[in-house]
Design a protein around this motif. Structure first.
Motif, PDB file in Angstrom:
ATOM      1  N   VAL A  28      35.764 -63.445  12.046  1.00 38.62           N
ATOM      2  CA  VAL A  28      36.716 -64.176  12.901  1.00 38.62           C
ATOM      3  C   VAL A  28      37.911 -64.626  12.074  1.00 38.62           C
ATOM      4  O   VAL A  28      39.055 -64.555  12.529  1.00 38.62           O
ATOM      5  CB  VAL A  28      36.044 -65.379  13.602  1.00 38.62           C
ATOM      6  CG1 VAL A  28      37.081 -66.268  14.283  1.00 38.62           C
ATOM      7  CG2 VAL A  28      35.029 -64.895  14.616  1.00 38.62           C
ATOM      8  N   GLN A  35      40.112 -61.727  11.548  1.00 39.92           N
ATOM      9  CA  GLN A  35      40.839 -61.456  12.788  1.00 39.92           C
ATOM     10  C   GLN A  35      41.997 -62.436  12.968  1.00 39.92           C
ATOM     11  O   GLN A  35      43.102 -62.035  13.337  1.00 39.92           O
ATOM     12  CB  GLN A  35      39.883 -61.532  13.979  1.00 39.92           C
ATOM     13  CG  GLN A  35      40.488 -61.080  15.278  1.00 39.92           C
ATOM     14  CD  GLN A  35      39.484 -61.097  16.415  1.00 39.92           C
ATOM     15  OE1 GLN A  35      38.513 -61.854  16.401  1.00 39.92           O
ATOM     16  NE2 GLN A  35      39.722 -60.268  17.420  1.00 39.92           N
ATOM     17  N   ILE A  88      40.800 -64.568  21.097  1.00 43.68           N
ATOM     18  CA  ILE A  88      39.466 -64.474  20.501  1.00 43.68           C
ATOM     19  C   ILE A  88      38.496 -65.202  21.430  1.00 43.68           C
ATOM     20  O   ILE A  88      38.645 -66.399  21.657  1.00 43.68           O
ATOM     21  CB  ILE A  88      39.441 -65.108  19.094  1.00 43.68           C
ATOM     22  CG1 ILE A  88      40.458 -64.405  18.190  1.00 43.68           C
ATOM     23  CG2 ILE A  88      38.040 -65.042  18.500  1.00 43.68           C
ATOM     24  CD1 ILE A  88      40.697 -65.100  16.864  1.00 43.68           C
ATOM     25  N   ILE A 140      36.894 -71.913  16.870  1.00 43.64           N
ATOM     26  CA  ILE A 140      38.153 -71.408  16.301  1.00 43.64           C
ATOM     27  C   ILE A 140      38.723 -72.449  15.334  1.00 43.64           C
ATOM     28  O   ILE A 140      39.187 -72.106  14.252  1.00 43.64           O
ATOM     29  CB  ILE A 140      39.176 -71.103  17.419  1.00 43.64           C
ATOM     30  CG1 ILE A 140      38.639 -70.030  18.352  1.00 43.64           C
ATOM     31  CG2 ILE A 140      40.538 -70.736  16.844  1.00 43.64           C
ATOM     32  CD1 ILE A 140      38.934 -68.617  18.005  1.00 43.64           C
ATOM     33  N   HIS A 165      37.090 -72.327  11.965  1.00 46.02           N
ATOM     34  CA  HIS A 165      37.567 -71.195  11.173  1.00 46.02           C
ATOM     35  C   HIS A 165      38.983 -71.443  10.660  1.00 46.02           C
ATOM     36  O   HIS A 165      39.300 -71.107   9.515  1.00 46.02           O
ATOM     37  CB  HIS A 165      37.492 -69.902  11.989  1.00 46.02           C
ATOM     38  CG  HIS A 165      36.088 -69.437  12.218  1.00 46.02           C
ATOM     39  ND1 HIS A 165      35.236 -69.072  11.196  1.00 46.02           N
ATOM     40  CD2 HIS A 165      35.376 -69.286  13.360  1.00 46.02           C
ATOM     41  CE1 HIS A 165      34.068 -68.706  11.684  1.00 46.02           C
ATOM     42  NE2 HIS A 165      34.128 -68.834  13.005  1.00 46.02           N
TER      43      HIS A 165
END
Length: 110
Positions: free
Chosen positions: A28, A31, A51, A58, A61
């Protein structure tokens, strides 16, 4: 006596490379970096639209990428805008390039 990681003198480049590698250790995050590297900035809400993950996931991350210095954020409540930290991005690129460029042509496992 057994040596520990704290006993080994690592260079600053080795420490920085390990920090960047750890930040890149989840797909992730890779990405997110790909998305941010292809545009000037992105808001958290836009990332959750691209995503398919919860906003809180999120955000975790994004925090890992922020902590590693690969991205930077600008808070304008209620939104947070993220972009690539260009200086650290270039440093990471250079460090990974040196890691994957052999110092010699010999191979021991061929």
């Amino acid at each position: 006596m057994k040596r520990t990681a704290a006993d080994i003198p690592y260079t600053q480049d080795e420490q920085d490379l390990a920090t960047f590698a750890k930040a890149l250790s989840h797909p992730v995050r890779v990405q997110i970096l790909k998305l941010l590297s292809n545009q000037s900035c992105c808001f958290t809400g836009e990332l959750t639209g691209i995503i398919p993950m919860a906003q809180s996931t999120i955000s975790q991350h994004l925090k890992a990428l922020l902590d590693a210095g690969l991205i930077q954020g600008e808070i304008n409540p209620p939104r947070v805008k993220y972009c690539i930290n260009r200086a650290n991005w270039e440093q990471a690129n250079a460090l990974f390039a040196t890691l994957f460029t052999p110092d010699h042509e010999e191979t021991c496992c061929s």
